[in-house]
Design an enzyme around this catalytic site. Structure first.
Site, PDB file in Angstrom:
ATOM      1  N   HIS A 120       1.067  -1.116   0.655  1.00 35.57           N
ATOM      2  CA  HIS A 120       0.174  -0.148  -0.092  1.00 35.57           C
ATOM      3  C   HIS A 120       1.063   1.541   0.083  1.00 35.57           C
ATOM      4  O   HIS A 120       0.488   1.848  -0.570  1.00 35.57           O
ATOM      5  CB  HIS A 120      -0.834   0.121   1.422  1.00 35.57           C
ATOM      6  CG  HIS A 120      -1.882   1.242   1.311  1.00 35.57           C
ATOM      7  ND1 HIS A 120      -1.254   1.940   2.177  1.00 35.57           N
ATOM      8  CD2 HIS A 120      -2.569   2.172   1.023  1.00 35.57           C
ATOM      9  CE1 HIS A 120      -2.556   3.301   2.066  1.00 35.57           C
ATOM     10  NE2 HIS A 120      -3.297   3.108   0.878  1.00 35.57           N
ATOM     11  N   GLU A 150       1.607   2.375  -3.060  1.00 31.19           N
ATOM     12  CA  GLU A 150       0.378   3.046  -3.488  1.00 31.19           C
ATOM     13  C   GLU A 150       0.598   4.663  -4.592  1.00 31.19           C
ATOM     14  O   GLU A 150      -0.385   5.355  -5.126  1.00 31.19           O
ATOM     15  CB  GLU A 150      -0.640   3.038  -3.094  1.00 31.19           C
ATOM     16  CG  GLU A 150      -1.804   3.137  -3.756  1.00 31.19           C
ATOM     17  CD  GLU A 150      -3.391   3.174  -3.225  1.00 31.19           C
ATOM     18  OE1 GLU A 150      -4.588   3.809  -2.914  1.00 31.19           O
ATOM     19  OE2 GLU A 150      -3.839   1.688  -2.525  1.00 31.19           O
ATOM     20  N   HIS A 151       0.823   4.610  -3.054  1.00 27.81           N
ATOM     21  CA  HIS A 151       1.669   5.918  -2.469  1.00 27.81           C
ATOM     22  C   HIS A 151       3.083   7.009  -2.963  1.00 27.81           C
ATOM     23  O   HIS A 151       3.257   8.194  -3.604  1.00 27.81           O
ATOM     24  CB  HIS A 151       1.495   7.211  -0.781  1.00 27.81           C
ATOM     25  CG  HIS A 151       0.243   6.899  -0.580  1.00 27.81           C
ATOM     26  ND1 HIS A 151      -0.456   7.617  -0.161  1.00 27.81           N
ATOM     27  CD2 HIS A 151      -0.457   5.364  -0.034  1.00 27.81           C
ATOM     28  CE1 HIS A 151      -1.102   7.213   0.738  1.00 27.81           C
ATOM     29  NE2 HIS A 151      -1.367   6.259   0.617  1.00 27.81           N
ATOM     30  N   GLU A 164      -3.700   8.662   7.387  1.00 25.05           N
ATOM     31  CA  GLU A 164      -4.797   7.287   6.405  1.00 25.05           C
ATOM     32  C   GLU A 164      -5.640   6.053   7.977  1.00 25.05           C
ATOM     33  O   GLU A 164      -6.359   5.579   7.100  1.00 25.05           O
ATOM     34  CB  GLU A 164      -3.805   7.121   5.291  1.00 25.05           C
ATOM     35  CG  GLU A 164      -5.653   5.958   4.920  1.00 25.05           C
ATOM     36  CD  GLU A 164      -4.748   5.775   3.261  1.00 25.05           C
ATOM     37  OE1 GLU A 164      -5.922   4.530   2.416  1.00 25.05           O
ATOM     38  OE2 GLU A 164      -3.641   5.874   2.909  1.00 25.05           O
TER      39      GLU A 164
END
Length: 451
Positions: free
Chosen positions: A82, A85-86, A162
């Protein structure tokens, strides 16, 4: 994280629902068909490409999916998939710093990404005249991503925030995370996609570079381009930008499989909530198996919509809960059937649990009615077809089927597979999977002293 209020084999449908201008649908008692033209090709470096032409609007959807998700991490490095993803938006060799975002913005291109336990996806929506710009950027970041300490630490803080929003400060997020970790004890599905705080803090540039080098390769990706494209020109651009990228040896590693659960498991959690919440879950088959379709129908009968069995009984009749729903979430290596309920203040969580189990037992013993079956299948198929409306959803549906089932053609047969589900199938899967010894129960209770 997949939205928990949806039924799923709709893992295969949730991500699909948005598809089709040029869909042909025939329906009678025995035949349903969805079909639109798709061209599949594979470059010499192993990159799988799906192309379809739809000139109903001067737009193109461009999606790149990598065969890497949180299940490919290891304990102590959770959240890496994840995190990328950034990081993939923060600059590459030929598009450094903010150049990536600035170029997209200046050319009217929107973009986003998401990560699951099984895969990571990146996508853009662009004017059809801007295809080469996106290809130049996407091909560059496939193998030339810049990873440095400053960027890494900044994005880790973004991900941690997040996590606070989606999990730590979100009761439903905490319950779902607890349900997953209680269900899976061995499988890499057991940790959250977003990772744990301590693992995120411990990640290094070296960890990230190794992960990137290992999984971000053309022979570990699927690219789909749909919309207002010239097929011949698109292929030339693919050869220009993607063909030169070298493939990399992919490590073949068998992931740990979860052993059979032989006794029920319970986990209690205290949260800052005003009334109790309850989650029941049971492991099920992986995506694509026949039983997954029957479990989707079972979830719809039990807990999808205000006329479902659970909602009618526990919300309307008994007024014991304020919300209740069921879903089946099928993944590439396993599946999970779950029921969530928000207990009405003053009502007994134990009694609600007993009522949920009675409804399950009733279907196990008596099955469902033909009317319930038809209603559930019609609901699923209607959602399916209504979802096939946009170019973006076509691309997502195609690549999803190619990713999780190995062939985009499965998109065109799902409706008939739902039509083939019988009452007996639904009763069979209720008995096969929803047994007491395989139940996971998560009870969220208000912190002591909170009224």
């Amino acid at each position: 994280m997949i939205k928990k209020g949806k039924t799923a084999m709709k893992l295969l449908l949730v991500l699909m629902f948005s598809l089709i201008q040029s869909v042909h649908l025939q329906a009678d008692d025995s035949h349903l068909n969805i079909r639109f033209p798709v061209e599949k090709m594979k470059l010499d470096n192993g990159l799988t490409v799906l192309l379809y032409k739809d000139d109903s609007a001067p737009l193109v959807e461009f999606q790149t999916w990598f065969k890497v998700g949180s299940k490919h991490e290891r304990p102590g490095q959770t959240g890496l998939a994840h995190l990328f993803e950034h990081m993939m938006f923060k600059g590459s060799k030929n598009f450094q710093g903010n150049a990536f975002e600035q170029i997209l913005l200046q050319n009217g291109i929107t973009n986003n990404a998401f990560t699951t336990r099984d895969y990571t996806a990146y996508y853009e929506k662009l004017p059809s005249t801007k295809l080469e710009i996106v290809m130049a950027i996407e091909s560059d970041r496939m193998r030339n991503l810049i990873i440095n300490e400053e960027m890494l630490r900044k994005e880790i803080e973004v991900v941690k925030e997040e996590r606070r929003m989606r999990v730590d400060n979100n009761p439903d997020g905490q319950i779902y995370e607890r349900m997953i970790s209680t269900t899976y004890k061995v499988s890499p599905y057991r940790w959250p996609v977003i990772g744990y705080m301590k693992d995120l803090d411990a990640l290094t540039v070296e960890d990230c570079q190794k992960f990137y080098d290992k999984y971000y390769a053309p022979n570990n990706a699927i690219l789909v381009i749909g919309g207002d494209i010239d097929l011949a020109k698109t292929k030339k651009l693919l050869n220009k930008y993607y063909a030169p990228i070298k493939s990399f040896p992919l490590e073949k590693k068998d992931l740990a499989s979860e052993p059979e659960q032989t006794r029920p498991r319970t986990s209690n959690i205290r949260l800052d909530i005003s009334s109790a919440k309850l989650a029941l879950s049971y492991r099920g088959p992986k995506v694509g198996e026949a039983d997954a379709y029957a479990l989707d129908v079972l979830a719809s009968v039990l807990g999808e919509g205000a006329s479902s069995r659970l909602y009618s009984d526990l919300v309307y009749k008994k007024q014991a809960v304020t919300e209740v729903y069921a879903f089946f979430n099928s993944m590439m290596d396993d599946g999970m059937f779950a029921i969530f309920a928000n207990i009405r203040p003053g009502k007994s969580i134990a009694r609600v649990r007993s009522n949920l189990e009675k409804h399950i037992l009733d279907i196990q013993k008596k099955g469902i009615t033909q009317k319930e079956l038809e209603k559930a299948v019609n609901r699923i198929q209607t959602d399916y077809v209504r979802g096939l409306q946009t170019i973006g959803a076509k691309t997502k549906a195609l690549v999803l089927n190619e990713m999780v089932l190995g062939d985009y053609e499965f998109l065109f047969s799902d409706l008939t597979r739902y039509s083939s589900v019988t009452k007996e199938d639904v009763q069979k899967v209720a008995n096969r999977y929803l047994q007491k010894e395989s139940q996971v129960k998560v009870q969220a209770l208000p912190v002591k002293g909170k009224k």
